[in-house]
Design an enzyme around this catalytic site. Structure first.
Site, PDB file in Angstrom:
ATOM      1  N   ARG A  19       0.973  -1.077   0.045  1.00  0.00           N
ATOM      2  CA  ARG A  19      -0.049   0.028   0.356  1.00  0.00           C
ATOM      3  C   ARG A  19       0.925   1.158  -0.047  1.00  0.00           C
ATOM      4  O   ARG A  19       0.691   2.207  -0.899  1.00  0.00           O
ATOM      5  CB  ARG A  19      -0.872  -0.101   1.083  1.00  0.00           C
ATOM      6  CG  ARG A  19      -2.137  -0.869   1.122  1.00  0.00           C
ATOM      7  CD  ARG A  19      -2.399  -1.433   2.420  1.00  0.00           C
ATOM      8  NE  ARG A  19      -1.421  -2.325   2.980  1.00  0.00           N
ATOM      9  CZ  ARG A  19      -1.603  -3.725   2.522  1.00  0.00           C
ATOM     10  NH1 ARG A  19      -2.731  -4.054   1.893  1.00  0.00           N
ATOM     11  NH2 ARG A  19      -0.575  -4.501   2.744  1.00  0.00           N
ATOM     12  N   THR A  20       1.790   1.453   0.962  1.00  0.00           N
ATOM     13  CA  THR A  20       2.499   2.671   1.223  1.00  0.00           C
ATOM     14  C   THR A  20       3.206   3.043  -0.078  1.00  0.00           C
ATOM     15  O   THR A  20       3.219   4.236  -0.521  1.00  0.00           O
ATOM     16  CB  THR A  20       3.565   2.648   2.311  1.00  0.00           C
ATOM     17  OG1 THR A  20       2.504   2.007   3.536  1.00  0.00           O
ATOM     18  CG2 THR A  20       3.800   3.905   2.719  1.00  0.00           C
TER      19      THR A  20
ATOM     20  N   LYS B  95      26.392  -4.659  -1.309  1.00  0.00           N
ATOM     21  CA  LYS B  95      27.730  -4.480  -1.037  1.00  0.00           C
ATOM     22  C   LYS B  95      28.181  -3.663  -0.096  1.00  0.00           C
ATOM     23  O   LYS B  95      29.330  -3.606   0.041  1.00  0.00           O
ATOM     24  CB  LYS B  95      28.245  -3.732  -2.593  1.00  0.00           C
ATOM     25  CG  LYS B  95      27.763  -4.217  -3.802  1.00  0.00           C
ATOM     26  CD  LYS B  95      28.419  -3.640  -5.033  1.00  0.00           C
ATOM     27  CE  LYS B  95      27.455  -3.989  -6.439  1.00  0.00           C
ATOM     28  NZ  LYS B  95      27.668  -2.961  -7.404  1.00  0.00           N
TER      29      LYS B  95
ATOM     30  N   ARG C 137      11.171   3.916   4.135  1.00  0.00           N
ATOM     31  CA  ARG C 137      10.692   2.831   5.212  1.00  0.00           C
ATOM     32  C   ARG C 137      11.974   2.119   5.451  1.00  0.00           C
ATOM     33  O   ARG C 137      12.757   1.589   4.677  1.00  0.00           O
ATOM     34  CB  ARG C 137       9.634   1.931   4.370  1.00  0.00           C
ATOM     35  CG  ARG C 137       9.480   0.688   5.364  1.00  0.00           C
ATOM     36  CD  ARG C 137       8.214  -0.179   4.881  1.00  0.00           C
ATOM     37  NE  ARG C 137       6.997   0.685   5.313  1.00  0.00           N
ATOM     38  CZ  ARG C 137       5.862   0.096   5.064  1.00  0.00           C
ATOM     39  NH1 ARG C 137       5.633  -1.149   4.645  1.00  0.00           N
ATOM     40  NH2 ARG C 137       4.650   0.820   5.304  1.00  0.00           N
TER      41      ARG C 137
ATOM     42  N   HIS D 185       4.480   5.460  11.924  1.00  0.00           N
ATOM     43  CA  HIS D 185       3.969   5.277  10.393  1.00  0.00           C
ATOM     44  C   HIS D 185       3.023   6.341  10.351  1.00  0.00           C
ATOM     45  O   HIS D 185       1.870   6.195  10.132  1.00  0.00           O
ATOM     46  CB  HIS D 185       3.344   4.001  10.425  1.00  0.00           C
ATOM     47  CG  HIS D 185       2.955   3.624   8.889  1.00  0.00           C
ATOM     48  ND1 HIS D 185       3.062   4.588   7.782  1.00  0.00           N
ATOM     49  CD2 HIS D 185       2.753   2.320   8.260  1.00  0.00           C
ATOM     50  CE1 HIS D 185       3.054   3.924   6.732  1.00  0.00           C
ATOM     51  NE2 HIS D 185       2.616   2.527   7.065  1.00  0.00           N
TER      52      HIS D 185
HETATM   53  N1   CP Z   1      -0.285  -0.021   5.876  1.00  0.00           N
HETATM   54  C1   CP Z   1       0.760  -0.331   5.253  1.00  0.00           C
HETATM   55  O1   CP Z   1       1.912   0.107   5.663  1.00  0.00           O
HETATM   56  O2   CP Z   1       0.768  -1.324   4.235  1.00  0.00           O
HETATM   57  P1   CP Z   1       2.205  -1.810   3.602  1.00  0.00           P
HETATM   58  O3   CP Z   1       3.130  -2.538   4.494  1.00  0.00           O
HETATM   59  O4   CP Z   1       1.715  -2.703   2.464  1.00  0.00           O
HETATM   60  O5   CP Z   1       2.543  -0.621   3.054  1.00  0.00           O
END
Ligand code: CP
Length: 307
Positions: A58-59, A86, A108, A136
């Protein structure tokens, strides 16, 4: 009001007014995704880099679509196919990407604090797309956006966050966000998955799901963060599901018209029964849809395009 932050690292540093500004900015972009040509020129000439060191559906996709709908150039950087294998560090990787004139880096990373470290080491704006157990923020903002769309007012809204609260960055960001906007937050889960002193964040803990669900307006289910649990925190998944899984029967304990939310990915039959995930109460896919407008709003505000 202008957005004073260069980065979006978490919900904790934001004021209620700044949160509302993000939601209002997202409002102005929501209809773009309904157009035949889903594009506005707001970020033309800007470059957004998605730097994801953990899997995401999603993100990552949502940030890519958001940036493209704002006409930015987008690079999706995959660490497993890069010189990270590496031995190149996060900071060196980001500085090299930045040398190619990146304006915004969306990160992320499995380590809590990675986005903050990166923000200190680069000139670009950094957006935290999930850092370890920490935060998040864009998930919490799209959750707020969805709640505001469905329930109109946050004041006094009773929200239950259910599951592996200790390991969930979504839970932490949502606790900050919901308490800032005046919602009443309950956290429900086994004691082994509840951080000590969670009450200090202004929430009420429960270890009995049925008790915690009584009278709530919103139920936010969490996935078991098995990748972050160092040891078994529950005898079996089946036992966890029996005690903490949301079923249609348990949903009846909440207020009539209560919403069911989940950040995804959902584990059907573990934390949520399939019929509940697909029910009229579920707004799980609305959350995903709203993620694009919210991320467009955030990219726009951080790019300074509104000034
Ligand atoms: N909600 C969420 O962070 O989903 P993903 O891990 O798929 O990005």
């Amino acid at each position: 009001m202008s957005f004073k932050h260069k980065h979006l690292l978490g919900i904790a540093p934001l004021s209620t007014e700044e949160i509302m500004l993000i939601l209002e900015t997202a409002d102005s972009f929501k209809e773009v995704s309904g157009r035949e040509i889903k594009k506005v020129p707001a970020l033309r000439g800007k470059t957004v880099v998605n730097l994801f060191f953990e899997p995401s559906t999603r993100t990552r996709t949502s940030f890519e679509l958001a940036a493209k709908r704002l006409s930015a150039d987008v690079i999706n950087f995959s660490p497993s196919n890069s010189s990270v294998v590496k031995g190149e560090t996060l900071l060196d990787t980001a500085r090299n990407i930045e040398a190619m004139q990146a304006d915004i880096i969306v990160l992320r990373h499995p380590a809590a604090g990675a986005a903050e470290t990166l923000a200190r080491g680069v000139k670009s704006s950094v957006i935290n797309a999930g850092d370890g157990w920490h935060e998040h923020p864009t998930q919490a903002l799209l959750d707020l956006y969805t709640l505001r769309e469905k329930k109109r007012d946050f004041k006094g809204l009773r929200v239950a966050i259910v599951g592996d609260v200790a390991h969930s960055r979504v839970a932490r960001s949502n606790i900050h966000a919901l308490t800032k906007v005046g919602a009443e937050v309950r956290v429900i889960g086994p004691r082994t998955m509840m951080p000590c002193g969670i009450e200090r964040l202004g929430v009420r803990p429960y270890d009995n799901l049925d008790e915690g669900l009584r009278g709530v307006d919103v139920i936010m289910m969490l996935r078991l963060q098995l990748e972050r649990q160092g040891r078994a925190l529950f005898p079996t998944i089946r036992e966890y599901s029996r005690l903490y899984g949301l079923t249609a029967e348990r949903l009846k304990l909440a207020e009539p018209g209560a919403l069911v939310m989940h950040p995804g990915p959902i584990n059907r039959g573990v934390e949520i029964a399939p019929d509940v995930a697909d029910s009229f109460a579920s707004v799980i896919l609305d959350q995903v849809t709203n993620g694009i407008a919210v991320r467009m709003g955030i990219l726009y505000l951080l790019s300074g395009a509104n000034e």
